[in-house]
Scaffold this motif. Structure first.
Motif, short mmCIF file in Angstrom:
data_model
loop_
_atom_site.label_atom_id
_atom_site.label_comp_id
_atom_site.label_asym_id
_atom_site.label_seq_id
_atom_site.Cartn_x
_atom_site.Cartn_y
_atom_site.Cartn_z
N UNK A 117 0.82 -1.12 -0.02
CA UNK A 117 0.12 -0.08 0.12
C UNK A 117 0.92 1.36 -0.06
N UNK A 118 1.87 1.22 0.74
CA UNK A 118 3.05 2.36 0.81
C UNK A 118 3.48 2.66 -0.52
N UNK A 119 4.08 1.64 -1.03
CA UNK A 119 4.65 1.75 -2.49
C UNK A 119 3.67 2.22 -3.48
N UNK A 120 2.37 1.81 -3.42
CA UNK A 120 1.36 2.55 -4.33
C UNK A 120 0.82 3.81 -4.16
N UNK A 168 4.43 10.85 -4.89
CA UNK A 168 5.88 11.07 -5.00
C UNK A 168 6.37 11.67 -3.55
N UNK A 169 5.92 11.40 -2.39
CA UNK A 169 6.37 12.17 -1.42
C UNK A 169 6.14 11.11 -0.17
N UNK A 170 7.47 10.63 -0.02
CA UNK A 170 7.75 9.54 1.24
C UNK A 170 6.69 9.88 2.54
N UNK A 211 -0.94 5.87 4.08
CA UNK A 211 -0.94 4.52 4.50
C UNK A 211 -1.53 4.33 5.73
N UNK A 212 -1.03 4.89 6.68
CA UNK A 212 -1.72 4.92 8.20
C UNK A 212 -3.12 5.29 8.18
N UNK A 213 -3.34 6.31 7.34
CA UNK A 213 -4.89 6.58 7.24
C UNK A 213 -5.62 5.46 6.72
N UNK A 214 -4.93 4.94 5.59
CA UNK A 214 -5.65 3.85 4.96
C UNK A 214 -6.00 2.59 5.78
N UNK A 242 -6.58 3.40 -0.29
CA UNK A 242 -5.46 4.48 -0.20
C UNK A 242 -5.78 5.50 -1.44
N UNK A 243 -6.19 5.08 -2.67
CA UNK A 243 -6.26 5.84 -3.82
C UNK A 243 -7.40 6.84 -3.60
N UNK A 244 -8.44 6.39 -2.71
CA UNK A 244 -9.51 7.51 -2.53
C UNK A 244 -9.28 8.64 -1.73
N UNK A 245 -8.41 7.88 -0.63
CA UNK A 245 -7.61 9.19 0.17
C UNK A 245 -6.67 10.15 -0.44
#
Length: 160
Positions: free
Chosen positions: A15-18, A24-26, A33-36, A61-64
């Protein structure tokens, strides 16, 4: 999976990599990711198993990510790669900036899902198999979509 901790251990990196491929921001990817997983924990009872759990998590994650973009009006302002930075003279630097801007413009003008596949491939360094799985398609579909996107980018950047 018995609990959200097991789900997190198994899928957090994917999920993090996605999310990194989108943002483009770590730091932002980590936050999203945490929120996902927080949102997934709240909605776990609504997961119906119609898709892989990793796909469901990436969709959350995409929605967030889209919500974050709406709040910050940041479409098109994120970096894809640092590869075009540099230049020894001001002229070379200016030329590279123009080429980089043309590249970003061409990528931004791609239709979905091409744009998403390009982002995931270039910045998230996802394999075609991973891209296909995340987007609920085949590995071959991801390859073909990326190839077609590259052709469109070349056409658009050569035409400018």
């Amino acid at each position: 999976m018995n609990n959200i901790e097991e789900v997190y251990i198994k899928y957090a990196k994917e999920v993090y990599r996605y999310l990194l491929s989108l943002s483009h921001d770590r730091d932002l990817a980590e936050e999203l990711t945490q929120e996902t997983f927080f949102r997934a924990m709240q909605a776990l009872d609504r997961y119906d198993g119609s898709c892989k759990l990793s796909v469901w998590l990436c969709q959350i994650g995409k929605h967030l990510w889209y919500q974050w973009l709406d709040r910050h009006s940041k479409w098109g302002q994120t970096e894809l790669t640092e590869a075009l930075q540099g230049g020894e003279t001001p002229e070379e630097t200016a030329i590279l900036r123009m080429e980089k801007a043309a590249l970003y413009k061409a990528i931004h003008s791609l239709p979905e899902p091409m744009r998403e596949v390009v982002h995931m491939r270039l910045t998230g360094e996802f394999s075609f198999a991973e891209i296909g799985e995340i987007l609920g398609k085949s590995e071959n579909w991801a390859r073909v979509t990326f190839y077609r996107a590259k052709r469109k980018i070349v056409e658009r950047t050569e035409g400018s």
